[in-house]
Structures are given as C-alpha cells and as structure tokens.
Design a protein around this motif. Structure first.
Motif, PDB file in Angstrom:
ATOM      1  N   UNK A  42       0.829  -1.208   0.000  1.00  0.00           N
ATOM      2  CA  UNK A  42       0.000   0.000   0.000  1.00  0.00           C
ATOM      3  C   UNK A  42       0.861   1.255   0.000  1.00  0.00           C
TER       4      UNK A  42
ATOM      5  N   UNK B 126      -4.177   6.128   0.865  1.00  0.00           N
ATOM      6  CA  UNK B 126      -5.205   5.974   1.903  1.00  0.00           C
ATOM      7  C   UNK B 126      -4.479   5.891   3.231  1.00  0.00           C
ATOM      8  N   UNK B 127      -4.750   6.815   4.135  1.00  0.00           N
ATOM      9  CA  UNK B 127      -4.011   6.802   5.403  1.00  0.00           C
ATOM     10  C   UNK B 127      -4.248   5.519   6.180  1.00  0.00           C
TER      11      UNK B 127
ATOM     12  N   UNK C 223      -5.192   3.820   9.333  1.00  0.00           N
ATOM     13  CA  UNK C 223      -5.905   4.231  10.542  1.00  0.00           C
ATOM     14  C   UNK C 223      -5.228   3.774  11.816  1.00  0.00           C
ATOM     15  N   UNK C 224      -4.502   2.659  11.731  1.00  0.00           N
ATOM     16  CA  UNK C 224      -3.840   2.169  12.947  1.00  0.00           C
ATOM     17  C   UNK C 224      -2.751   3.139  13.361  1.00  0.00           C
ATOM     18  N   UNK C 225      -1.932   3.512  12.402  1.00  0.00           N
ATOM     19  CA  UNK C 225      -0.834   4.419  12.715  1.00  0.00           C
ATOM     20  C   UNK C 225      -1.380   5.744  13.236  1.00  0.00           C
TER      21      UNK C 225
ATOM     22  N   UNK D 147      -4.321   6.291  14.579  1.00  0.00           N
ATOM     23  CA  UNK D 147      -4.967   6.100  15.868  1.00  0.00           C
ATOM     24  C   UNK D 147      -3.947   5.945  16.984  1.00  0.00           C
ATOM     25  N   UNK D 148      -2.884   5.244  16.669  1.00  0.00           N
ATOM     26  CA  UNK D 148      -1.848   5.037  17.683  1.00  0.00           C
ATOM     27  C   UNK D 148      -1.259   6.379  18.106  1.00  0.00           C
TER      28      UNK D 148
ATOM     29  N   UNK E  82     -10.109   7.204  17.292  1.00  0.00           N
ATOM     30  CA  UNK E  82     -10.411   6.098  16.377  1.00  0.00           C
ATOM     31  C   UNK E  82     -11.421   6.465  15.298  1.00  0.00           C
ATOM     32  N   UNK E  83     -12.188   7.522  15.539  1.00  0.00           N
ATOM     33  CA  UNK E  83     -13.297   7.851  14.642  1.00  0.00           C
ATOM     34  C   UNK E  83     -14.281   6.684  14.533  1.00  0.00           C
TER      35      UNK E  83
ATOM     36  N   UNK F 168      -3.797  -2.379  23.368  1.00  0.00           N
ATOM     37  CA  UNK F 168      -4.124  -1.260  22.487  1.00  0.00           C
ATOM     38  C   UNK F 168      -4.261  -1.784  21.055  1.00  0.00           C
TER      39      UNK F 168
ATOM     40  N   UNK G 268      -4.724  -0.305  18.306  1.00  0.00           N
ATOM     41  CA  UNK G 268      -4.019   0.420  17.251  1.00  0.00           C
ATOM     42  C   UNK G 268      -2.594  -0.085  17.116  1.00  0.00           C
ATOM     43  N   UNK G 269      -1.943  -0.188  18.246  1.00  0.00           N
ATOM     44  CA  UNK G 269      -0.556  -0.641  18.216  1.00  0.00           C
ATOM     45  C   UNK G 269      -0.489  -2.054  17.638  1.00  0.00           C
TER      46      UNK G 269
ATOM     47  N   UNK H 145      -2.685  -3.524  15.703  1.00  0.00           N
ATOM     48  CA  UNK H 145      -3.059  -3.519  14.300  1.00  0.00           C
ATOM     49  C   UNK H 145      -1.936  -2.973  13.433  1.00  0.00           C
ATOM     50  N   UNK H 146      -1.276  -1.956  13.942  1.00  0.00           N
ATOM     51  CA  UNK H 146      -0.176  -1.365  13.179  1.00  0.00           C
ATOM     52  C   UNK H 146       0.912  -2.404  12.944  1.00  0.00           C
TER      53      UNK H 146
ATOM     54  N   UNK I 153      -9.873   1.228   4.387  1.00  0.00           N
ATOM     55  CA  UNK I 153      -8.838   2.094   4.949  1.00  0.00           C
ATOM     56  C   UNK I 153      -8.690   1.859   6.448  1.00  0.00           C
ATOM     57  N   UNK I 154      -9.709   1.291   7.042  1.00  0.00           N
ATOM     58  CA  UNK I 154      -9.613   0.973   8.466  1.00  0.00           C
ATOM     59  C   UNK I 154      -9.004  -0.410   8.671  1.00  0.00           C
TER      60      UNK I 154
END
Lengths: 342, 342
Positions: A3, A50-51, A53-55, A57-58, A63-64, B52, B54-55, B57-58, B117-118
């Motif tokens: 990506x 496409x950004x 979201x994990x990065x 959000x971290x 989180x939106x 977490x 996000x972490x 998932x990242x 994107x999520x």
DNA sequence: TTGAAAGCGCTAACAA
DNA sequence: TTGTTAGCGCTTTCAA
C-alpha cells in the motif's frame, strides 16, 4: 503491491513527510503554503493514498469509531434510529459499530469493554435501565456517551428521546373524546424510563380529565412483548374490572391485548378500543389497523449522534447536560372507536 | 490515570515486554514456560490490562473487524442475518461494522473504501447485483469476502443463500394441489439473483406440472417494494389475463398485490390465492394471514460469518468457492385456498 | 526459554 | 513555511 504510504506521497511531491501530513490534514496552525498543499493533495490522489488508521490512531488516540448499543436490532424500533445516527456520523467521517445486548447485563458489559479496547471515541446507548450501574460507570469514567430512547434515573448523561408524556396524553384525549371513561393502561416494564413515563403520564391524563384513578387500572407487563401483553390482558379480564379502552405500553403489548380480547369475544373497535405506541411497520395493515403513537425514530438517532459529536469534538464544553425530547403524533386508525353504548 | 500497557504488566511480572507479549498471546512457537505464562496472565488481569488495538493492528496489519454491507437495516429481512453473523464473529473476537447503501453504488463504493482504509479484515456483502463490478473488483483484489442472500452472475466469491428454487417449487406445488391452473408470478427485480432464480424456478415448476408457460405470466417488478407490487398487479389486471393465483417475488410485493386486488373487488383466498416470500414479521397477523416462504435468515448470517472466518484464518485455503444454500419452508396461512369453482 | 532491539506509519513538538 | 526527530504500544526476529 504494498500500500502507498505517506512517505511515498511526500517523496513524489518533493516534500518531507511532516509537511505532507500537515497538508493532507489541513493543519490549522502548522501553516502550509497553498501551492504545497495543492501539490501534495494532488499527488496523494494520483497515487491513491489511503491513510493507515492504525498508525494514525496510535499517534492521536482517536479512532473515529462510535459504538451504538441496542437491545436487539431485530426489534424494528431500532433500525431507524441506527440509520439516523449512521448518516450523521458517516458524514462526519466516523464509523458506526453496532452491538446487541439482548438486555443481558453481562453481555452489555463485555461489548462495552471490547469497544473501549478498540479506542472507541463515544457511545450511543439505547439500552439504559432506570437504575443502571453500567451506564453510570460510563458517565463517571467520562467516556463521551449519549442515551437514546431510554433514560436513567440519574440524569448524568445527555439524553435524546421523544415526548412520551404527550404521546400518552393525546391517546387518552382521543379515547375520552370518543366517550370512553373506563380506560386501563398495560404499562411497559418499570425498570425502563419509557415504561415509567408512560404509566405516569397515563395517570396524570386521567386526572386532567377528572376521571378516577384506581391502582388496578395500571397493569405492569414484564417486557415489551406480545406475550407480556397476552398475560397482562388475561389478568385484566380475570380481575373483572370493567373497561372500554386500553392504552398499551407499546404496539406489541397492544397486539397481545387484541388477540386475548378477541379470544374472549371482545373485538376492537366495537367492544373495546386499543391504542399502541411506536407505530411499527405493518401495524397499519392489520384488520382493524392499529391506532398508535408514531415516533420520529430516525430524527432521534440523528440528533443523538450530533450531540455526541459535539461532546467529542469540544470536550471542554461542559455545558448543562441536554435532555432533548422530540415530538410525537397519534396515528388514529381502526382499533379505536366510540365507547360502546354511545 | 493513563491506561496500563504491556510494559507495565511486564515490569510487574518481572519479565521483558517481549516475553509478556508471547505469554498473553499464547504464542505457538515462541515457547514460554508455563510458570511465566501463569504469572504474566495473572498480573495482566490484576492490573486490568487491555491491549491497544491500534498498536497491535499497526504491527500485525490485522484489525479483527468485519464489515457487513446491507441495502437497508430498516428492511426486516436483514437484521436477523446481522444477528447471526454478529454472534459468530463476536465469539471469535471480531467486531462487526454494519453499513447501509440504499442500493446506491456510489455510496457502496465509499463505504467499502472507508472500511478498507480501516484495515477491515473481511466483508459480508448482502447487496450484490447480478452484474456487479464493485463486487467483482473486491474478488479480484483478493479481499476476503462472502456474499449473502444475493449472488452474482460470476461465481467468484463464496455465497450463502437459501434454496430459492425449492421455495418457489413448493409454493407452486401447494397452489396446484389446491386446484389452481392459472398461476402468475410477480417477479422481483431481474438485476438480483433472487429475482432471477425465483422467476426461473417458477417457470420450471409450471413445466413440471405440465402447465403451459406464457411469457405474460411473469411480470417483473422494478423493486422489492409494496409500490412495485401495486404497479405490477395493476398491469396484470389491465392485461385481462385470467389467473386464480399469484406467486409474489417477496412479501412486500404480495402485500401490494393483495391491496390492488381487493380494490378491484377480488379478495384472497376466495377469489384469488397469493403466496409471498420471506415471512416478514407480522405478516402472520394480517387478515387474511399471508401464506409465504420462511427463510433461515439467522442461520444464513451465521454460516456466512463462519465461511468468512475460515477464509481469513487460513488464507492459503484455496479450495473450491463454496455456494451454500439453506433450506426453506412454506408457511401455509390464510391467503391461499382452493381455486374458485372447486 | 527469555532478552534485546527494531520498526509498523503516522503526527506533533521543536528547530531552522 | 518547511524540515527534523521522536515516539505512540505492540509484535517479532535475532541473539543469548
């Protein structure tokens, strides 16, 4: 086939990642020249950026994602609220996560826990009980949350509902106008605000019309189901109390009542009038069609979402907690008619 | 008041974060001693550690989020499927994100984009059209996805539906058994697999019973709505074609037909028989109650979710794409009766 | 079996 | 106005 990420966009646009980030987020203070912004945005689009979201959000701890908690989506009362909320939230860039609890506290707790661990930004709660430790905890922890449809005794969280009281009052007015004097109420469960409010409004309405109010005129249903309506009506008939009209706690209870009455040889609207609450789909197609109170469900969902977003986006807005009630309307149909002998 | 994180657990348990991570994830190869695992798990619970997402998932590029795309949750056909899927997914540690498209392609594309994107791990799609570029793209990109309720012409993705053909066949059998010979079909939209399958099965059933099949015996409805049913029935009546029974594409079309027929002085079941499809809530309460085909909606949702999880969890499982059909049953009720003159 | 260290992609504080 | 840098919390490869 990996990506495309921010650094790719930055390189292609000939700027540094930081600048690219600011440009794409239209950063209010980290000012970026119009020209640079244009170039970065254009490059991002061209590369299909496409950004992640994990990065994001971290980094931002946002989180939106909004969690919406309902007893059961299978109950047609809730989908319109969900749609209303969904529309507002998705327009604001949020994603709605829906969960059902089946009115089970353990399940509800687990759902909230899971959502919180996902960094959910806020909650829309349609499952509140009148005494609800879970909801009160949420309020105390300071998680943004808005109650919808059902309120709690402690008004700590913003609430969006409909004007239950007026709904019941116009129902009673309607029946009294048709000549009914002996009206009973099959109340919803008293551990919900809706059940309590409607019962209280019913008693009040009778007094307004200077009708006597007997305790046995209000029968409590254990749940908002047809089965509970059957049971309450059976009790009512067994009690021998005379009545010519019923104000039901909701449409399902009304259906249970109609069925039980018919089995006992009493038919609406000639022998008895019945009024429901909620105006579920298809109740207008029944024979006779159900007189009932219609609620602006979609608008309730939308408004609750807007209030939640306001709370999230300026979290230092500690104004007074809002209690919003939307207007209802009585759909007069076939199950209500003149009192017998008039 | 900051959230407890992995390093806190590691310190409290006297190990390094890497070890703590392995212990908590019961890492299959990075073997951790039973004693250490016990201590770490116990400490994590004691401190109330919540990872977490996000972490994680990242790092892992996995979100444990599944997107489910339906035309409109407000349509009572879908909530049971949602519940079925939700239950399976949540048990497996996944969160379900629901979105509505209102049958709008642009909206659907945007929703899928946002979900991707999520980092959404997979999709449950209930909006497929017979020719559906969007769904085909998804299939090509290799995103795990399962179709539910509606299939596409190109069978590239796994599909979970119900046995539409048998549903229609038993309906026709039922009507023929009641003496009907002139049966028409108000077909659903032909850009959906359900509309096409049911129409095709209808024609087939007539042939099985050695009844003639005229082209004007199948009228196409532009959508699965009551209004479309009204329009098709109006056309049918105007055509002058004789008929004693109608097999409707779904319940709403059946409702539109009943209404239009009644307005023309033809009442079910005496003058004409009508059979629906879906068995929506309350159609059993109508007068007369609707004879219709009942579908295992919840099971469809659950099965689709299981297949999706299997696809995600062992992604090298390139077995044959599954097409699963669940059984249906005919609920014989009031709108179907003996053919007139029998 | 455990420790050390790197890095997922992004944003934001600071420096230039 | 833009560049530099650090680090969000976690998993995982490599080394011990």
């Amino acid at each position: 086939m990996t990506r495309v990420k921010l650094i790719d966009v930055a390189r292609a646009a000939g700027v540094h990642p930081g600048t690219a980030s600011r440009a794409l987020n239209s950063d209010p203070d980290g000012r970026v020249s119009a020209e640079t912004t244009r170039r970065v945005v254009e490059t991002a689009k061209r590369l299909g950026y496409v950004p992640n979201s994990f990065a994001r959000g971290l980094r931002t701890a946002r989180s939106f994602v909004i969690g919406m908690i309902v007893p059961d989506v299978t109950n047609p009362l809730f989908p319109p609220m969900v749609r209303g909320a969904e529309q507002v939230l998705s327009q604001a860039g949020y994603t709605l996560v829906l969960t059902d609890t089946d009115n089970d506290e353990a399940s509800e707790r687990a759902q909230i826990e899971r959502l919180r661990s996902r960094g959910t930004d806020g909650f829309l709660i349609a499952t509140a009980l009148w005494e609800d430790p879970l909801v009160e905890e949420l309020g105390e922890v300071g998680v943004p949350a808005v109650l919808i449809n059902r309120n709690t005794a402690v008004h700590r969280l913003p609430y969006v509902g409909c004007d239950e009281r007026t709904g019941i009052e116009v129902s009673v007015d309607h029946l009294v106008g048709l000549g009914h004097r002996e009206i009973v109420h099959l109340a919803g469960p008293q551990d919900t605000s809706t059940g309590r409010e409607r019962a209280s409004a019913f008693r009040h309405s009778l007094r307004v019309h200077e009708l006597p109010v007997d305790p046995d005129q209000v029968l409590i249903c254990s749940s908002y189901t047809e089965q509970a309506g059957v049971e309450a009506t059976t009790r009512l008939l067994a009690s021998g109390r005379p009545f010519t009209a019923i104000v039901a706690g909701n449409d399902l209870i009304a259906l249970g009542a109609l069925e039980t009455l018919a089995a006992a040889g009493r038919h609406a609207p000639d022998d008895v009038s019945v009024v429901g609450f909620n105006d579920l789909p298809l109740v207008d197609k029944l024979t006779p069609s159900l007189t009932t109170v219609a609620l602006p469900l979609r608008e309730m969902g939308a408004l609750a979402a807007r209030i939640l977003l306001a709370e999230i986006e300026d979290s230092d807005h500690f104004g007074p907690v809002a209690q919003s009630l939307l207007g209802v309307s009585l759909a007069v149909r076939g199950t209500s008619g003149p009192a017998p002998g008039r």
